[in-house]
Structure formats: structure tokens, C-alpha cells
Scaffold this motif. Sequence first.
Motif, PDB file in Angstrom:
ATOM      1  N   ARG A   1      61.461   1.367  96.775  1.00 31.55           N
ATOM      2  CA  ARG A   1      60.437   1.235  97.541  1.00 31.55           C
ATOM      3  C   ARG A   1      60.262   2.164  98.802  1.00 31.55           C
ATOM      4  NH1 ARG A   1      59.909  -4.627 100.183  1.00 31.55           N
ATOM      5  NH2 ARG A   1      61.965  -3.961 101.152  1.00 31.55           N
TER       6      ARG A   1
ATOM      7  N   ILE B   1      57.643   4.042 101.671  1.00 31.42           N
ATOM      8  CA  ILE B   1      56.277   4.120 102.326  1.00 31.42           C
ATOM      9  C   ILE B   1      55.474   5.237 101.698  1.00 31.42           C
ATOM     10  CG2 ILE B   1      56.992   3.072 104.726  1.00 31.42           C
ATOM     11  CD1 ILE B   1      56.945   6.183 105.756  1.00 31.42           C
ATOM     12  N   SER B   2      54.170   4.902 101.882  1.00 28.52           N
ATOM     13  CA  SER B   2      53.272   5.890 100.863  1.00 28.52           C
ATOM     14  C   SER B   2      53.349   7.438 101.451  1.00 28.52           C
ATOM     15  CB  SER B   2      51.779   5.339 100.803  1.00 28.52           C
ATOM     16  OG  SER B   2      51.168   5.261 102.379  1.00 28.52           O
ATOM     17  N   SER B   3      53.535   7.621 102.593  1.00 28.73           N
ATOM     18  CA  SER B   3      53.481   8.950 103.148  1.00 28.73           C
ATOM     19  C   SER B   3      55.088   9.599 102.754  1.00 28.73           C
ATOM     20  CB  SER B   3      53.505   9.013 104.774  1.00 28.73           C
ATOM     21  OG  SER B   3      54.414   8.125 105.283  1.00 28.73           O
TER      22      SER B   3
ATOM     23  N   LEU C   1      56.178   9.263  99.625  1.00 28.47           N
ATOM     24  CA  LEU C   1      56.028   9.234  98.250  1.00 28.47           C
ATOM     25  C   LEU C   1      56.508  10.625  97.705  1.00 28.47           C
ATOM     26  CD1 LEU C   1      56.240   7.884  95.446  1.00 28.47           C
ATOM     27  CD2 LEU C   1      53.692   8.317  95.427  1.00 28.47           C
TER      28      LEU C   1
ATOM     29  N   TRP D   1      59.911  11.578  95.438  1.00 22.40           N
ATOM     30  CA  TRP D   1      59.563  12.059  94.254  1.00 22.40           C
ATOM     31  C   TRP D   1      60.001  13.354  93.900  1.00 22.40           C
ATOM     32  CZ3 TRP D   1      54.926   9.580  91.391  1.00 22.40           C
ATOM     33  CH2 TRP D   1      55.131   9.816  89.833  1.00 22.40           C
TER      34      TRP D   1
ATOM     35  N   ALA E   1      54.409   4.203  89.143  1.00 17.40           N
ATOM     36  CA  ALA E   1      54.315   4.273  90.417  1.00 17.40           C
ATOM     37  C   ALA E   1      53.455   3.225  90.852  1.00 17.40           C
ATOM     38  CB  ALA E   1      54.030   5.444  91.049  1.00 17.40           C
TER      39      ALA E   1
ATOM     40  N   PHE F   1      51.166   1.445  93.931  1.00 17.32           N
ATOM     41  CA  PHE F   1      50.615   1.455  95.366  1.00 17.32           C
ATOM     42  C   PHE F   1      50.280   0.598  96.150  1.00 17.32           C
ATOM     43  CE2 PHE F   1      51.092   6.229  95.266  1.00 17.32           C
ATOM     44  CZ  PHE F   1      50.557   6.592  93.915  1.00 17.32           C
TER      45      PHE F   1
ATOM     46  N   PHE G   1      48.731  -0.998  99.712  1.00 21.30           N
ATOM     47  CA  PHE G   1      47.934  -0.606 100.944  1.00 21.30           C
ATOM     48  C   PHE G   1      47.996  -1.907 101.951  1.00 21.30           C
ATOM     49  CE2 PHE G   1      46.127   2.003  97.616  1.00 21.30           C
ATOM     50  CZ  PHE G   1      46.428   3.204  98.189  1.00 21.30           C
TER      51      PHE G   1
END
Length: 107
Positions: A52, A54-56, A58, A62, A83, A85, A87
Motif C-alpha cells: 500500500r 499513497i497514489s502520489s 506509486l 513501481w 494495481a 487505486f 480515492f
Amino acid sequence: RRELPDGGARPNAAQFKQLVVTALRELHGEVGAALPVDVLTYEEKTLSAILRVISSGLVKLWSALTLLGFYQNRRCAFRVLQAFFFFPNQTSPFLLALSGNSRELVL
């Protein structure tokens, strides 16, 4: 999922988390190493994990995992199988399965 082509040593959950942090540090420096990444599940037998981030973060995670080529002086590779996502203002049926915190691991 991590792959060891020559059948090398298999890390336990704490070593796997340290490997992820090391990969981030090698590619993105201390800023990358500070990225909050949780190992929600880890299966030592199959070398599979659910992470896990945070989206920023990723892309940083990766790229760091993709470009890591060695573990304990042996070739290895990470393969991202899927993956998800999330929100903040939405719900997902998958979140219950992802509840956990690798920060509780003792390194």
C-alpha cells in the motif's frame, strides 16, 4: 511478486520490507526511502506481497521495484501483477482485504 531465477534465499516479511525501502533509497534517495509504503500481506512461499502506497508515490515505488536487479548479490526481479487505486472520498469492496500495517514489523 518477486522472482528469484537462481533459487536464492527467500526473505521473510521484515527483510522484504527492508528490500522495498532499499530499492526506493537507491533510485530516489532519502526522499524515496521516506515514502510511506506498507506491506499488507506477504507470502514467503510464493514471494508475493500486497503493498500500500499513497497514489502520489506509486510511480516512485513501481520504478524502484522494476529497476532493482539484485538481492544479496543474486539476480532478482519484481513483477507487478495488479494495481488498485483508492480515492479518499470513495469506498471500495477491496479495502477490507487490504487492512493491515507493515509498520508494526520489527526490523
